[in-house]
Design an enzyme around this catalytic site. Structure first.
Site, PDB file in Angstrom:
ATOM      1  N   LYS A  10       0.814  -1.212   0.000  1.00 32.07           N
ATOM      2  CA  LYS A  10       0.000   0.000   0.000  1.00 32.07           C
ATOM      3  C   LYS A  10       0.858   1.276   0.000  1.00 32.07           C
ATOM      4  O   LYS A  10       2.055   1.230   0.305  1.00 32.07           O
ATOM      5  CB  LYS A  10      -0.925  -0.019   1.219  1.00 32.07           C
ATOM      6  CG  LYS A  10      -1.967  -1.144   1.193  1.00 32.07           C
ATOM      7  CD  LYS A  10      -2.878  -1.060   2.404  1.00 32.07           C
ATOM      8  CE  LYS A  10      -3.950  -2.145   2.382  1.00 32.07           C
ATOM      9  NZ  LYS A  10      -4.868  -2.028   3.539  1.00 32.07           N
ATOM     10  N   TYR A  50     -12.515  -2.188  -3.404  1.00 28.96           N
ATOM     11  CA  TYR A  50     -12.954  -2.253  -2.002  1.00 28.96           C
ATOM     12  C   TYR A  50     -14.477  -2.172  -1.849  1.00 28.96           C
ATOM     13  O   TYR A  50     -14.977  -1.811  -0.778  1.00 28.96           O
ATOM     14  CB  TYR A  50     -12.266  -1.157  -1.183  1.00 28.96           C
ATOM     15  CG  TYR A  50     -10.862  -1.526  -0.742  1.00 28.96           C
ATOM     16  CD1 TYR A  50     -10.644  -2.612   0.111  1.00 28.96           C
ATOM     17  CD2 TYR A  50      -9.755  -0.800  -1.154  1.00 28.96           C
ATOM     18  CE1 TYR A  50      -9.368  -2.959   0.537  1.00 28.96           C
ATOM     19  CE2 TYR A  50      -8.463  -1.139  -0.727  1.00 28.96           C
ATOM     20  CZ  TYR A  50      -8.287  -2.215   0.116  1.00 28.96           C
ATOM     21  OH  TYR A  50      -7.022  -2.558   0.537  1.00 28.96           O
ATOM     22  N   THR A  92      -5.187  -6.839  10.939  1.00 28.23           N
ATOM     23  CA  THR A  92      -5.567  -5.566  10.313  1.00 28.23           C
ATOM     24  C   THR A  92      -5.112  -4.391  11.182  1.00 28.23           C
ATOM     25  O   THR A  92      -4.534  -3.420  10.687  1.00 28.23           O
ATOM     26  CB  THR A  92      -7.106  -5.513  10.140  1.00 28.23           C
ATOM     27  OG1 THR A  92      -7.537  -6.695   9.460  1.00 28.23           O
ATOM     28  CG2 THR A  92      -7.530  -4.276   9.362  1.00 28.23           C
ATOM     29  N   ASN A 113      -1.854   0.352   6.791  1.00 26.88           N
ATOM     30  CA  ASN A 113      -1.320  -0.875   7.370  1.00 26.88           C
ATOM     31  C   ASN A 113      -0.474  -1.698   6.399  1.00 26.88           C
ATOM     32  O   ASN A 113      -0.418  -2.913   6.477  1.00 26.88           O
ATOM     33  CB  ASN A 113      -2.445  -1.698   8.007  1.00 26.88           C
ATOM     34  CG  ASN A 113      -3.513  -2.062   7.014  1.00 26.88           C
ATOM     35  OD1 ASN A 113      -3.405  -1.759   5.832  1.00 26.88           O
ATOM     36  ND2 ASN A 113      -4.557  -2.738   7.478  1.00 26.88           N
ATOM     37  N   HIS A 116      -2.199  -5.270   1.574  1.00 26.08           N
ATOM     38  CA  HIS A 116      -3.493  -5.943   1.388  1.00 26.08           C
ATOM     39  C   HIS A 116      -3.204  -7.407   1.081  1.00 26.08           C
ATOM     40  O   HIS A 116      -2.218  -7.715   0.414  1.00 26.08           O
ATOM     41  CB  HIS A 116      -4.270  -5.325   0.217  1.00 26.08           C
ATOM     42  CG  HIS A 116      -5.426  -6.189  -0.221  1.00 26.08           C
ATOM     43  ND1 HIS A 116      -6.654  -6.124   0.395  1.00 26.08           N
ATOM     44  CD2 HIS A 116      -5.519  -7.176  -1.155  1.00 26.08           C
ATOM     45  CE1 HIS A 116      -7.466  -7.026  -0.162  1.00 26.08           C
ATOM     46  NE2 HIS A 116      -6.796  -7.672  -1.104  1.00 26.08           N
ATOM     47  N   GLU A 127      -9.645 -11.074  -7.226  1.00 23.08           N
ATOM     48  CA  GLU A 127      -8.691  -9.966  -7.095  1.00 23.08           C
ATOM     49  C   GLU A 127      -7.513 -10.099  -8.067  1.00 23.08           C
ATOM     50  O   GLU A 127      -7.024  -9.095  -8.589  1.00 23.08           O
ATOM     51  CB  GLU A 127      -8.191  -9.883  -5.646  1.00 23.08           C
ATOM     52  CG  GLU A 127      -9.310  -9.470  -4.693  1.00 23.08           C
ATOM     53  CD  GLU A 127      -8.866  -9.364  -3.236  1.00 23.08           C
ATOM     54  OE1 GLU A 127      -9.703  -8.978  -2.403  1.00 23.08           O
ATOM     55  OE2 GLU A 127      -7.693  -9.665  -2.918  1.00 23.08           O
TER      56      GLU A 127
HETATM   57  P1  ADP Z   1      -7.740  -6.557   5.907  1.00 23.02           P
HETATM   58  O1  ADP Z   1      -6.954  -5.620   5.009  1.00 23.02           O
HETATM   59  O2  ADP Z   1      -6.924  -7.034   7.066  1.00 23.02           O
HETATM   60  O3  ADP Z   1      -8.393  -7.668   5.153  1.00 23.02           O
HETATM   61  P2  ADP Z   1     -10.370  -5.310   6.047  1.00 23.02           P
HETATM   62  O4  ADP Z   1     -10.689  -6.064   4.804  1.00 23.02           O
HETATM   63  O5  ADP Z   1     -11.292  -5.444   7.200  1.00 23.02           O
HETATM   64  O6  ADP Z   1      -8.901  -5.683   6.579  1.00 23.02           O
HETATM   65  O7  ADP Z   1     -10.261  -3.763   5.714  1.00 23.02           O
HETATM   66  C1  ADP Z   1      -9.687  -3.325   4.514  1.00 23.02           C
HETATM   67  C2  ADP Z   1      -8.763  -2.179   4.808  1.00 23.02           C
HETATM   68  O8  ADP Z   1      -9.542  -1.068   5.281  1.00 23.02           O
HETATM   69  C3  ADP Z   1      -7.748  -2.411   5.939  1.00 23.02           C
HETATM   70  O9  ADP Z   1      -6.597  -3.112   5.529  1.00 23.02           O
HETATM   71  C4  ADP Z   1      -7.431  -0.996   6.352  1.00 23.02           C
HETATM   72  O10 ADP Z   1      -6.547  -0.354   5.428  1.00 23.02           O
HETATM   73  C5  ADP Z   1      -8.805  -0.339   6.249  1.00 23.02           C
HETATM   74  N1  ADP Z   1      -9.530  -0.414   7.539  1.00 23.02           N
HETATM   75  C6  ADP Z   1     -10.067  -1.519   8.118  1.00 23.02           C
HETATM   76  N2  ADP Z   1     -10.661  -1.226   9.288  1.00 23.02           N
HETATM   77  C7  ADP Z   1     -10.496   0.116   9.463  1.00 23.02           C
HETATM   78  C8  ADP Z   1     -10.878   1.048  10.471  1.00 23.02           C
HETATM   79  N3  ADP Z   1     -11.559   0.654  11.555  1.00 23.02           N
HETATM   80  N4  ADP Z   1     -10.523   2.344  10.300  1.00 23.02           N
HETATM   81  C9  ADP Z   1      -9.846   2.754   9.201  1.00 23.02           C
HETATM   82  N5  ADP Z   1      -9.459   1.933   8.214  1.00 23.02           N
HETATM   83  C10 ADP Z   1      -9.763   0.630   8.333  1.00 23.02           C
HETATM   84 MG    MG Z   2      -9.847  -7.588   3.653  1.00 24.23          MG
END
Ligand code: ADP
Ligand code: MG
Length: 140
Positions: A10, A50, A92, A113, A116, A127
């Site tokens: 990212k 997304y 996450t 973070n 992805h 994807e």
């Molecule tokens: P992951 O990437 O671990 O699969 P998710 O699919 O739940 O997590 O969320 C997609 C992305 O959205 C996360 O990697 C992060 O960048 C962002 N995200 C998730 N939860 C939050 C939150 N509570 N606040 C802000 N951004 C978030």
């Molecule tokens: Mg996810």
């Protein structure tokens, strides 16, 4: 049975100049990089990618973030690749991520973070197709 999964480095990690360190984590953990490219996502692309999160309060911000610089996208292959990549990535929320994971090491906050990773083999397929034509995915 080897699996394939989609991974994205990212904007936060790209701007921290840790592309190489993240790719190394995949390789040293037995995930082979079988496709790789840098792209600067357009808003429409990020929104579509997304879409599952469209009703979440963080959706707009996530789209802004994901389009704020180029990203590096790769297809990873290996035994149990989907789950293995999720392990290497860490939780996450980087505060909950285990020592040695990518997010523990490189994330800035819950949104920024670093990586992805697909969350199921079915989503991995969708994807991977979103980013790569079949002829740009390799075997070696
Ligand atoms: P992951 O990437 O671990 O699969 P998710 O699919 O739940 O997590 O969320 C997609 C992305 O959205 C996360 O990697 C992060 O960048 C962002 N995200 C998730 N939860 C939050 C939150 N509570 N606040 C802000 N951004 C978030
Ligand atoms: Mg996810």
């Amino acid at each position: 049975m080897p699996q394939k999964t989609l991974s994205i480095i990212k904007p936060d990690a790209v701007k921290k100049h840790v592309i190489g360190k993240i790719l190394q984590k995949f390789e040293e953990n037995g995930l082979k990089i079988i496709a790789l490219k840098m792209v600067h996502l357009k808003k429409e692309d990020a929104k579509k990618f997304y879409m599952v999160h469209k009703d979440k309060p963080f959706y707009e911000s996530l789209v802004e973030f994901m389009t704020s610089s180029p990203v590096v996208v790769q297809v990873l292959e290996g035994e149990n690749a989907v789950e293995k990549n999720r392990e290497i990535m860490g939780a996450t929320d980087f505060k909950k991520a285990k020592e040695g994971t990518i997010r523990k090491e490189f994330a800035t906050d819950i949104e920024k973070n670093a990586v992805h990773g697909s969350d199921s083999t079915q989503n991995a397929e969708i994807e991977i197709e979103f980013f790569f034509k079949k002829e740009n995915i390799f075997s070696y």
